[in-house]
Design a protein around this motif. Structure first.
Motif, PDB file in Angstrom:
ATOM      1  N   PRO A 516       1.276  -1.162  -0.069  1.00 40.36           N
ATOM      2  CA  PRO A 516       0.241   0.396   0.260  1.00 40.36           C
ATOM      3  C   PRO A 516       0.580   1.270   0.235  1.00 40.36           C
ATOM      4  N   ARG A 534      -3.556   7.058  11.352  1.00 40.40           N
ATOM      5  CA  ARG A 534      -4.144   8.017   9.911  1.00 40.40           C
ATOM      6  C   ARG A 534      -5.300   8.393   9.915  1.00 40.40           C
ATOM      7  N   ARG A 544     -12.668   4.363   8.272  1.00 40.75           N
ATOM      8  CA  ARG A 544     -12.490   3.473   7.428  1.00 40.75           C
ATOM      9  C   ARG A 544     -11.191   4.564   7.302  1.00 40.75           C
ATOM     10  N   LEU A 546      -8.075   4.644   3.282  1.00 36.11           N
ATOM     11  CA  LEU A 546      -7.357   3.721   2.372  1.00 36.11           C
ATOM     12  C   LEU A 546      -6.441   3.457   2.251  1.00 36.11           C
ATOM     13  N   ILE A 550      -6.255  -1.310  -0.371  1.00 37.47           N
ATOM     14  CA  ILE A 550      -7.207  -2.013   0.180  1.00 37.47           C
ATOM     15  C   ILE A 550      -7.651  -0.819   1.192  1.00 37.47           C
ATOM     16  N   GLU A 551      -8.568  -1.712   2.010  1.00 38.70           N
ATOM     17  CA  GLU A 551      -9.002  -0.514   2.701  1.00 38.70           C
ATOM     18  C   GLU A 551      -9.621  -1.144   4.289  1.00 38.70           C
ATOM     19  N   SER A 569     -10.935  -4.733   3.682  1.00 40.87           N
ATOM     20  CA  SER A 569     -11.222  -5.103   2.216  1.00 40.87           C
ATOM     21  C   SER A 569     -10.691  -4.675   0.900  1.00 40.87           C
ATOM     22  N   GLU A 571     -11.844  -3.321  -2.026  1.00 39.75           N
ATOM     23  CA  GLU A 571     -12.761  -2.537  -2.965  1.00 39.75           C
ATOM     24  C   GLU A 571     -13.255  -1.426  -1.468  1.00 39.75           C
ATOM     25  N   PRO A 572     -13.350  -0.595  -1.540  1.00 40.23           N
ATOM     26  CA  PRO A 572     -14.531   0.680  -1.007  1.00 40.23           C
ATOM     27  C   PRO A 572     -15.908  -0.123  -0.879  1.00 40.23           C
ATOM     28  N   THR A 573     -16.257  -0.233   0.597  1.00 42.63           N
ATOM     29  CA  THR A 573     -17.538  -0.662   0.567  1.00 42.63           C
ATOM     30  C   THR A 573     -18.350   0.281   1.377  1.00 42.63           C
TER      31      THR A 573
END
Length: 627
Positions: A516, A534, A544, A546, A550-551, A569, A571-573
């Protein structure tokens, strides 16, 4: 005389019963409860069933006492962690926000209602505060599980902005009643000086009163039936003492409740139950009295300007004030937009609108009727749209716990311990074999009508009732063990990511697996510490982060704010927030910038063929490149 007593009692209790039954309708359909109470009062008043009630002093006196009870209960039920989390934004809104709303709304009222400047600002001050009862009820009745920061900000703001609005209203009434026309600089100076004295004395009396309540409750061995009445009487005494010496009684009673509710006060369970009931009764009585006092037949004369002012308050004054107050805190746009919209006006605004009548102002009835209609407009439009807007902005998160059957029992002489009775829910962790912590001492289990020792029961089963003696700090941890699994909406099934990540793992493992793009310093942290960093040093449930492809999603946080569960995740959900443009200055700026860019592009395209220099690209080639 005796017949009149029975008749008044019959009518009064019938109104309270009707209001209590109407709450069932409100909870079922999500209707604003305050709106129903006001409608009952209007329906039984002068233009309804014909009950005559036109005593402004009695209405204001009863409403003030009811508001003091509500504020004490609000402070008593506000945990310190919520206050710490939202203190900055909420107090900014409760002070500067009220003043800004008063000024913006007063300027509009001056031109729409043909009132003097001071009378316009008086109306603005009356409707500048957010109603705590309306906010609490809508968030609870609509089953809106908001993010903690947003909920705490709204609750603390609505509980602390009343004293400022009350101070501004009463001060302006006194100035107008004295037929004074002070210069602007003199008025501002007097307001600031009076505000400091009023709030300072109120805060001092509130703090001392709260400490005295805790000390007296612990020292005096009062009967449990008398103790709640004793505490309620002391809270009203704090309210009256602060007002008698020129301080804010409403600020004092709120602070007294805040201090006593967050201390190790004896019989806290009994006090919470009693105060919850008294708060409901106070709300019902205040709303019914204010509804009875109003005269709907006078509303048509000012209906159009009052409705326009209500819309101006919702769409202009409140959003601008919120945006300016929250700039230093850098909250996300969806949260700012939601706070802007959930500025419901309620009983406090109507109560403050009675003060011009008490002061004998010439336009007192006009101010009262305008405030009443503005409250109705706010409740009708905002009251029914809070839930849909929260979903649109992506501020609703899945519930942490499912159904929980729990009873708190007060024990004599156990100031720092509680006896909790849990019914084991189907699918709960303890029903699946999870062990109860050592600091909890199960003493008795009821199964099929039989009582047995916990040691003799073996594994707990669904339906068992367990009595556990615990320190007062840990009941929330036990709730997680005895609650059933939360029912997750299908839309939220992937909310917390595809699989779990241990917060204690090294962030370097994330870099090795997913690249990342973490810095060397970040790779030395744990995953939980990385997420917290963060997020600016504070993480809360459903936050959340990012990180490249990944997230990471915060699944759970302990009582000290440390991350105990993370989801990952690919994908961003998180739902994409569609912020209404009128609720966000940033959104307005982005829309305006996009409009200007789109407007300039056709002009540049039309100007392109006019270029004749050798360096210019042929129009056809340029068009092909653009595709």
């Amino acid at each position: 005389m005796e017949h009149a007593i029975y008749l008044v009692t019959l009518v009064g209790t019938a109104l309270v019963v009707a209001a209590a039954f109407s709450s069932l309708i409100a909870f079922r359909f999500g209707a604003p409860l305050l709106l129903l109470f006001l409608c009952i009062g209007l329906a039984t008043g002068t233009d309804g069933l014909g009950i005559e009630f036109d005593n402004a002093r009695v209405a204001y006196f009863a409403g003030s006492l009811a508001l003091a009870i509500i504020l004490f209960d609000s402070g008593f039920g506000t945990p310190l962690n919520a206050l710490r989390q939202a203190a900055g934004p909420a107090l900014s809104l409760a002070t500067v926000g009220v003043v800004l709303t008063t000024g913006l709304f007063g300027a509009a009222a001056h031109y729409m209602l043909n009132l003097s400047w001071l009378e316009s600002f008086l109306l603005g001050a009356a409707v500048a505060s957010t109603d705590a009862a309306a906010v609490f009820f809508l968030l609870r009745a609509g089953e809106i599980n908001l993010r903690e920061r947003v909920r705490s900000t709204l609750e603390v703001e609505s509980g602390t902005n009343d004293p400022i609005a009350i101070f501004l209203t009463i001060t302006l009434v006194e100035i107008i009643a004295a037929h004074a026309n002070p210069e602007a600089n003199v008025l501002v100076t007097n307001l600031i000086f009076g505000f400091v004295i009023n709030m300072g004395l109120g805060a001092l009396v509130g703090v001392l009163g709260g400490l005295a309540i805790v000390r007296l409750v612990d020292r005096l061995n009062l009967d449990h039936g008398l103790l709640p009445i004793f505490v309620l009487t002391l809270s009203l005494m704090v309210f009256a003492a602060a007002g008698a010496i020129g301080g804010s009684g409403f600020l004092a009673v709120y602070l007294a409740g805040l201090i006593s509710g967050n201390s190790d006060i004896r019989a806290v369970t009994i006090l919470k139950r009693f105060q919850d009931g008294m708060s409901w009764l106070a709300q019902i009585i205040m709303f019914l009295i204010l509804g009875l006092f109003a005269t709907p037949s006078q509303f048509p004369a000012i209906m159009v300007p009052a409705v326009l002012l209500g819309l101006f308050l919702m769409f202009v004054a409140r959003p601008v004030a919120v945006w300016l107050c929250l700039i230093p805190f850098r909250l996300p746009r969806p949260e700012v937009a939601f706070v802007s919209w959930v500025g419901l006006r309620g009983a406090v605004s109507i109560l403050l609108a009675i003060t011009p009548l008490l002061g004998g102002l010439e336009n007192g009835r006009t101010i009262f009727n305008a405030a009443f209609m503005i409250v109705l407009v706010s409740l009708v439009i905002q009251g029914w749209t809070v839930g849909p807007l929260a979903r649109r902005l992506g501020l609703i998160v899945p519930a942490r716990l499912g159904p929980l059957d729990k009873v708190e029992l007060e024990l004599p002489g156990s100031a720092h311990h509680e006896l909790l009775a849990y019914r084991v829910a189907q699918g709960s962790p303890v029903a699946r074999g999870e062990r109860i912590p050592r600091w909890a001492r199960p003493s008795l289990v009821l199964r099929d009508g039989r009582s047995m020792r916990f040691q003799d029961m073996g594994r707990l089963a669904a339906g068992d009732q367990v009595y556990i003696f615990v320190p007062d700090r840990y009941p929330r941890l036990l709730d997680k063990l005895f609650a059933s699994r939360a029912v997750v909406d299908p839309e939220d099934a992937d909310f917390f990511g595809a699989f779990a990540v241990d917060p204690a793992r090294s962030a370097a493992e994330l870099e090795a697996a997913y690249t990342p793009g973490l810095t060397e310093a970040e790779q030395k942290l744990t995953v939980g510490a990385l997420v917290t960093a963060r997020l600016g040093g504070h993480a809360e449930y459903a936050d959340r982060v990012l990180l490249g492809p990944i997230e990471l999603i915060v699944r759970d946080v302990d009582d000290k704010g440390r991350i105990t569960g993370l989801g990952l995740s690919f994908e961003p959900t998180a739902p994409v927030a569609r912020v209404p443009v009128f609720l966000s200055a940033g959104e307005m700026g982005d829309r305006l910038s996009a409009f200007i860019r789109n407007w300039r592009k056709p002009a540049q395209t039309r100007a392109a063929p006019a270029r004749t220099d050798d360096a210019a690209e042929p129009p056809v080639e340029k068009a092909t490149t653009g595709n």
